[in-house]
Scaffold this active site. Structure first.
Site, mmCIF file in Angstrom:
data_model
loop_
_atom_site.group_PDB
_atom_site.id
_atom_site.type_symbol
_atom_site.label_atom_id
_atom_site.label_comp_id
_atom_site.label_asym_id
_atom_site.label_seq_id
_atom_site.Cartn_x
_atom_site.Cartn_y
_atom_site.Cartn_z
ATOM 1 N N LYS A 102 0.822 -1.214 0.000
ATOM 2 C CA LYS A 102 0.000 0.000 0.000
ATOM 3 C C LYS A 102 0.855 1.264 0.000
ATOM 4 O O LYS A 102 0.522 2.247 -0.656
ATOM 5 C CB LYS A 102 -0.960 -0.033 1.188
ATOM 6 C CG LYS A 102 -1.967 -1.194 1.076
ATOM 7 C CD LYS A 102 -2.818 -1.335 2.295
ATOM 8 C CE LYS A 102 -3.838 -2.465 2.107
ATOM 9 N NZ LYS A 102 -3.210 -3.792 1.947
ATOM 10 N N LYS A 116 -8.167 0.987 5.967
ATOM 11 C CA LYS A 116 -7.608 -0.364 5.848
ATOM 12 C C LYS A 116 -6.236 -0.444 6.506
ATOM 13 O O LYS A 116 -5.504 0.557 6.596
ATOM 14 C CB LYS A 116 -7.508 -0.777 4.383
ATOM 15 C CG LYS A 116 -6.791 0.196 3.458
ATOM 16 C CD LYS A 116 -6.938 -0.254 2.002
ATOM 17 C CE LYS A 116 -6.399 0.788 1.029
ATOM 18 N NZ LYS A 116 -6.572 0.381 -0.382
ATOM 19 N N ARG A 165 -6.856 -5.711 -11.511
ATOM 20 C CA ARG A 165 -5.470 -6.134 -11.345
ATOM 21 C C ARG A 165 -4.780 -6.115 -12.709
ATOM 22 O O ARG A 165 -5.216 -6.768 -13.647
ATOM 23 C CB ARG A 165 -5.433 -7.535 -10.739
ATOM 24 C CG ARG A 165 -4.057 -8.223 -10.744
ATOM 25 C CD ARG A 165 -2.991 -7.504 -9.923
ATOM 26 N NE ARG A 165 -3.400 -7.213 -8.565
ATOM 27 C CZ ARG A 165 -3.295 -8.082 -7.550
ATOM 28 N NH1 ARG A 165 -2.863 -9.318 -7.758
ATOM 29 N NH2 ARG A 165 -3.655 -7.722 -6.334
ATOM 30 N N ARG A 224 -12.073 -7.143 -10.682
ATOM 31 C CA ARG A 224 -12.682 -7.917 -9.596
ATOM 32 C C ARG A 224 -13.882 -7.132 -9.087
ATOM 33 O O ARG A 224 -13.743 -6.127 -8.402
ATOM 34 C CB ARG A 224 -11.634 -8.181 -8.516
ATOM 35 C CG ARG A 224 -10.485 -9.055 -9.056
ATOM 36 C CD ARG A 224 -9.228 -8.958 -8.244
ATOM 37 N NE ARG A 224 -8.668 -7.617 -8.274
ATOM 38 C CZ ARG A 224 -7.617 -7.243 -7.548
ATOM 39 N NH1 ARG A 224 -7.029 -8.103 -6.747
ATOM 40 N NH2 ARG A 224 -7.162 -6.016 -7.621
ATOM 41 N N ARG A 228 -15.790 -4.327 -1.422
ATOM 42 C CA ARG A 228 -14.501 -4.945 -1.724
ATOM 43 C C ARG A 228 -14.630 -5.837 -2.955
ATOM 44 O O ARG A 228 -15.518 -6.682 -3.031
ATOM 45 C CB ARG A 228 -14.010 -5.793 -0.541
ATOM 46 C CG ARG A 228 -13.864 -5.007 0.753
ATOM 47 C CD ARG A 228 -13.560 -5.942 1.904
ATOM 48 N NE ARG A 228 -14.658 -6.885 2.141
ATOM 49 C CZ ARG A 228 -14.592 -7.917 2.979
ATOM 50 N NH1 ARG A 228 -13.482 -8.153 3.651
ATOM 51 N NH2 ARG A 228 -15.634 -8.720 3.132
ATOM 52 N N ASP A 255 -3.145 -2.507 -8.671
ATOM 53 C CA ASP A 255 -4.582 -2.486 -8.449
ATOM 54 C C ASP A 255 -5.102 -1.112 -8.840
ATOM 55 O O ASP A 255 -4.624 -0.092 -8.318
ATOM 56 C CB ASP A 255 -4.912 -2.782 -6.980
ATOM 57 C CG ASP A 255 -4.649 -4.233 -6.617
ATOM 58 O OD1 ASP A 255 -4.456 -5.049 -7.537
ATOM 59 O OD2 ASP A 255 -4.635 -4.550 -5.421
ATOM 60 N N GLU A 276 -3.016 0.224 -5.066
ATOM 61 C CA GLU A 276 -1.941 -0.576 -4.468
ATOM 62 C C GLU A 276 -0.995 -1.044 -5.559
ATOM 63 O O GLU A 276 -1.378 -1.160 -6.730
ATOM 64 C CB GLU A 276 -2.492 -1.804 -3.729
ATOM 65 C CG GLU A 276 -3.365 -1.487 -2.529
ATOM 66 C CD GLU A 276 -3.796 -2.744 -1.765
ATOM 67 O OE1 GLU A 276 -3.185 -3.816 -1.983
ATOM 68 O OE2 GLU A 276 -4.742 -2.633 -0.979
ATOM 69 N N ASN A 331 1.364 -4.370 -5.832
ATOM 70 C CA ASN A 331 1.651 -5.638 -5.159
ATOM 71 C C ASN A 331 2.938 -6.253 -5.692
ATOM 72 O O ASN A 331 3.066 -6.488 -6.898
ATOM 73 C CB ASN A 331 0.497 -6.616 -5.387
ATOM 74 C CG ASN A 331 -0.805 -6.109 -4.786
ATOM 75 O OD1 ASN A 331 -1.118 -6.377 -3.651
ATOM 76 N ND2 ASN A 331 -1.558 -5.354 -5.575
#
Length: 315
Positions: A126, A161, A211, A226, A234, A274, A282, A284
């Site tokens: 993050k 979060k 993603r 997603r 979410r 993301d 984000e 990752n």
């Protein structure tokens, strides 16, 4: 000479074969006739400045009823292995970081670790994105009640979060009325002791949290949107989201261009961005997923691309 590739991952007997990106990678390595060596985090150990592991040979199969066969455990130096995939899922806790420290001993002696250990230390999923302030939604990171409340008051709809979660765990959506705000801040910050993140809520989440995968800095031309289930904010697949592949947009490619120089500078071979709407939320680097879902819907072979990049890096 046959290449050897090791993988440090969660127990292979518990994975979801339909969705597991690590399995896709092992299938691609096996397709190249590479020897695969399987490890879990607790199998690594250090002795007299050398890192070893209790390894097991691994054969994999694209069969949901019989997807792996393991050999007997053998203790070997990690430096015997050409490349190691660090695929242990977050959280990035002390156990994860200690394992990365051990892998760094082998990396210094020439073993390729994917992704590089320095990047695994530096690139919190993050916080890494915060270096690209022009690409992210309004965000604050704090453990102070007053700072977090002021941010929520300014932006209304807000997402709170933890900095070390995965799969949508610990994510809260607080509306403009601020209902339960105090309880959320208290729980996530552990009464002011732990830094957390607050971001302006992006209503575009209804169309999916996409993603985008980068292999050696180059984007796969399809992402996985997603899409949250009914009543959810979410999109994470682990939280019940539905994965739909879509072509990258011009804005997606622009966002990729912004992060590419640093991705390449840090030697990152496999990265997942993301993106919600126009923003990166984000970056990752620990154990990016969604390989199998994109492959299934688009006929790509992302894991084969990664193995080709690893082979190139090995020379």
């Amino acid at each position: 000479m046959q290449r050897t590739i090791g993988i440090v991952m969660d127990p292979i007997d518990r994975i979801n074969t339909k969705k597991d990106s690590s399995l896709a990678m092992m299938l691609a390595a096996q397709q190249r006739d590479w020897q695969i060596l399987y490890m879990e985090q607790q199998d690594l150990f250090l002795s007299e400045g050398k890192v070893f592991a209790e390894m097991r040979s691994l054969r994999v199969f694209d069969d949901p009823q019989h997807w792996f066969e393991l050999g007997e455990k053998v203790t070997r130096p990690i430096t015997d292995v050409d490349a190691i995939l660090m695929r242990k899922d977050p959280p990035v806790d002390s156990h994860f970081l200690n394992a990365v420290h051990l892998l760094a001993f082998a990396e210094r002696e020439g073993t390729l670790v994917v992704n590089p250990t320095r990047a695994l230390f530096e690139c919190n999923e993050k916080l890494f994105a915060q270096q690209f302030a022009h690409c992210i939604p309004p965000t604050v990171v704090s453990c102070r009640d007053a700072v977090l409340r002021a941010f929520q008051a300014e932006h209304g709809d807000t997402i709170f979060k933890p900095l070390d979660g995965m799969g949508g765990t610990g994510i809260f959506h607080i509306g403009p009325e601020g209902r339960n705000l105090g309880a959320v801040i208290e729980q996530l910050t552990e009464r002011g002791q732990r830094q957390i993140m607050a971001q302006r809520y992006l209503p575009e989440i209804k169309d999916g949290d996409t993603r985008i995968l980068l292999v050696d800095g180059e984007p796969v031309p399809y992402g996985l949107a997603r899409i949250p289930s009914a009543g959810e904010t979410r999109g994470n697949l682990a939280a019940g989201g539905r994965g739909v592949s879509r072509e990258l947009t011009d804005r997606d490619y622009w966002l990729v261009e912004q992060v590419q120089p640093m991705i390449r500078e840090k030697g990152l071979l496999f990265v997942g961005l993301d993106v919600i709407g126009d923003y990166i939320t984000e970056i990752n680097v620990t154990s990016p997923t969604c390989v199998r879902e994109i492959d299934d819907q688009r006929g790509t072979d992302i894991a084969a691309q990664l193995m080709a990049a690893i082979a190139k890096r090995l020379g």
